[in-house]
Design a protein around this motif. Structure first.
Motif, PDB file in Angstrom:
ATOM      1  N   ARG A   1       0.849  -1.185   0.000  1.00 15.29           N
ATOM      2  CA  ARG A   1       0.000   0.000   0.000  1.00 15.29           C
ATOM      3  C   ARG A   1       0.884   1.234   0.000  1.00 15.29           C
ATOM      4  NH1 ARG A   1      -2.112  -3.508   3.673  1.00 15.29           N
ATOM      5  NH2 ARG A   1      -1.027  -2.522   5.379  1.00 15.29           N
ATOM      6  N   ASN A   2       0.455   2.220  -0.745  1.00 15.01           N
ATOM      7  CA  ASN A   2       1.178   3.492  -0.797  1.00 15.01           C
ATOM      8  C   ASN A   2       2.647   3.317  -1.151  1.00 15.01           C
ATOM      9  OD1 ASN A   2      -1.148   4.904  -0.052  1.00 15.01           O
ATOM     10  ND2 ASN A   2      -0.738   4.509   2.103  1.00 15.01           N
ATOM     11  N   GLY A   3       2.945   2.262  -1.875  1.00 12.27           N
ATOM     12  CA  GLY A   3       4.313   2.058  -2.330  1.00 12.27           C
ATOM     13  C   GLY A   3       5.273   1.511  -1.303  1.00 12.27           C
ATOM     14  N   THR A   4       4.799   1.183  -0.102  1.00 14.93           N
ATOM     15  CA  THR A   4       5.707   0.676   0.923  1.00 14.93           C
ATOM     16  C   THR A   4       5.517  -0.818   1.145  1.00 14.93           C
ATOM     17  OG1 THR A   4       4.190   1.178   2.734  1.00 14.93           O
ATOM     18  CG2 THR A   4       5.782   2.890   2.123  1.00 14.93           C
ATOM     19  N   ILE A   5       6.579  -1.480   1.578  1.00 14.51           N
ATOM     20  CA  ILE A   5       6.538  -2.912   1.854  1.00 14.51           C
ATOM     21  C   ILE A   5       5.791  -3.151   3.159  1.00 14.51           C
ATOM     22  CG2 ILE A   5       7.943  -4.940   2.371  1.00 14.51           C
ATOM     23  CD1 ILE A   5      10.145  -3.624   0.628  1.00 14.51           C
ATOM     24  N   GLN A   6       4.846  -4.088   3.089  1.00 13.10           N
ATOM     25  CA  GLN A   6       4.022  -4.440   4.247  1.00 13.10           C
ATOM     26  C   GLN A   6       4.118  -5.943   4.492  1.00 13.10           C
ATOM     27  OE1 GLN A   6       2.275  -2.000   5.956  1.00 13.10           O
ATOM     28  NE2 GLN A   6       3.247  -0.564   4.562  1.00 13.10           N
ATOM     29  N   LEU A   7       3.641  -6.384   5.632  1.00 12.08           N
ATOM     30  CA  LEU A   7       3.582  -7.796   5.980  1.00 12.08           C
ATOM     31  C   LEU A   7       2.802  -8.542   4.906  1.00 12.08           C
ATOM     32  CD1 LEU A   7       4.469  -9.605   8.342  1.00 12.08           C
ATOM     33  CD2 LEU A   7       2.210  -9.282   9.308  1.00 12.08           C
ATOM     34  N   GLY A   8       3.326  -9.654   4.414  1.00  7.18           N
ATOM     35  CA  GLY A   8       2.665 -10.465   3.401  1.00  7.18           C
ATOM     36  C   GLY A   8       3.151 -10.210   1.990  1.00  7.18           C
ATOM     37  N   ASP A   9       3.913  -9.144   1.769  1.00  6.47           N
ATOM     38  CA  ASP A   9       4.416  -8.845   0.429  1.00  6.47           C
ATOM     39  C   ASP A   9       5.576  -9.770   0.057  1.00  6.47           C
ATOM     40  OD1 ASP A   9       2.630  -6.767   0.088  1.00  6.47           O
ATOM     41  OD2 ASP A   9       4.062  -5.221   0.676  1.00  6.47           O
ATOM     42  N   VAL A  10       5.739  -9.982  -1.238  1.00  7.71           N
ATOM     43  CA  VAL A  10       6.897 -10.700  -1.765  1.00  7.71           C
ATOM     44  C   VAL A  10       7.877  -9.650  -2.260  1.00  7.71           C
ATOM     45  CG1 VAL A  10       7.732 -12.297  -3.530  1.00  7.71           C
ATOM     46  CG2 VAL A  10       5.537 -12.715  -2.395  1.00  7.71           C
ATOM     47  N   VAL A  11       9.109  -9.749  -1.801  1.00  9.00           N
ATOM     48  CA  VAL A  11      10.127  -8.738  -2.086  1.00  9.00           C
ATOM     49  C   VAL A  11      11.321  -9.392  -2.745  1.00  9.00           C
ATOM     50  CG1 VAL A  11      11.604  -6.971  -1.055  1.00  9.00           C
ATOM     51  CG2 VAL A  11       9.392  -7.492  -0.010  1.00  9.00           C
ATOM     52  N   GLU A  12      11.776  -8.811  -3.840  1.00  6.91           N
ATOM     53  CA  GLU A  12      13.028  -9.235  -4.462  1.00  6.91           C
ATOM     54  C   GLU A  12      14.055  -8.165  -4.160  1.00  6.91           C
ATOM     55  OE1 GLU A  12      12.574 -10.062  -8.600  1.00  6.91           O
ATOM     56  OE2 GLU A  12      11.223 -11.734  -8.225  1.00  6.91           O
ATOM     57  N   PHE A  13      15.253  -8.603  -3.799  1.00 10.95           N
ATOM     58  CA  PHE A  13      16.291  -7.635  -3.472  1.00 10.95           C
ATOM     59  C   PHE A  13      17.666  -8.207  -3.764  1.00 10.95           C
ATOM     60  CE2 PHE A  13      15.006  -9.821   0.409  1.00 10.95           C
ATOM     61  CZ  PHE A  13      16.212 -10.281   0.937  1.00 10.95           C
ATOM     62  N   ILE A  14      18.620  -7.314  -3.881  1.00 10.70           N
ATOM     63  CA  ILE A  14      20.010  -7.692  -4.090  1.00 10.70           C
ATOM     64  C   ILE A  14      20.770  -7.356  -2.819  1.00 10.70           C
ATOM     65  CG2 ILE A  14      22.103  -7.247  -5.424  1.00 10.70           C
ATOM     66  CD1 ILE A  14      20.235  -6.461  -7.769  1.00 10.70           C
TER      67      ILE A  14
END
Length: 82
Positions: free
Chosen positions: A3-16
């Motif tokens: 929501r609102n462009g921020t990472i929240q609980l339950g999101d899938v995140v790809e990162f380096i």
């Protein structure tokens, strides 16, 4: 959820992940779900990387302060877990 462009609980995140080693940066790309469950591949929001990711946005680079040292994480993708 995302929501609102921020990472929240339950999101899938790809990162380096970039860690200093012998004066060179080592990078690896990971895809994880932010979750309080012990599911395989999930990051707990109370962990150092979970705390650094929550509230951040795609494109952000955050510093993770882990017991073994600090390292940088660049967020490349965020989407809700389906």
């Amino acid at each position: 959820m995302y929501r609102n462009g921020t990472i929240q609980l339950g999101d899938v995140v790809e990162f380096i992940v970039t860690t200093p080693k012998d004066e060179r940066a080592r990078q690896r790309k990971l895809s994880v779900r932010i979750s309080e469950s012990a599911a395989s591949g999930a990051i707990n929001p109370q962990s150092p990387v979970g705390q650094a990711l929550l509230g951040s946005k795609k494109g952000d680079t955050v510093t993770v302060k882990a017991p073994g040292g600090h390292y940088r994480v660049k967020i490349t993708s965020v989407h809700p877990d389906h």
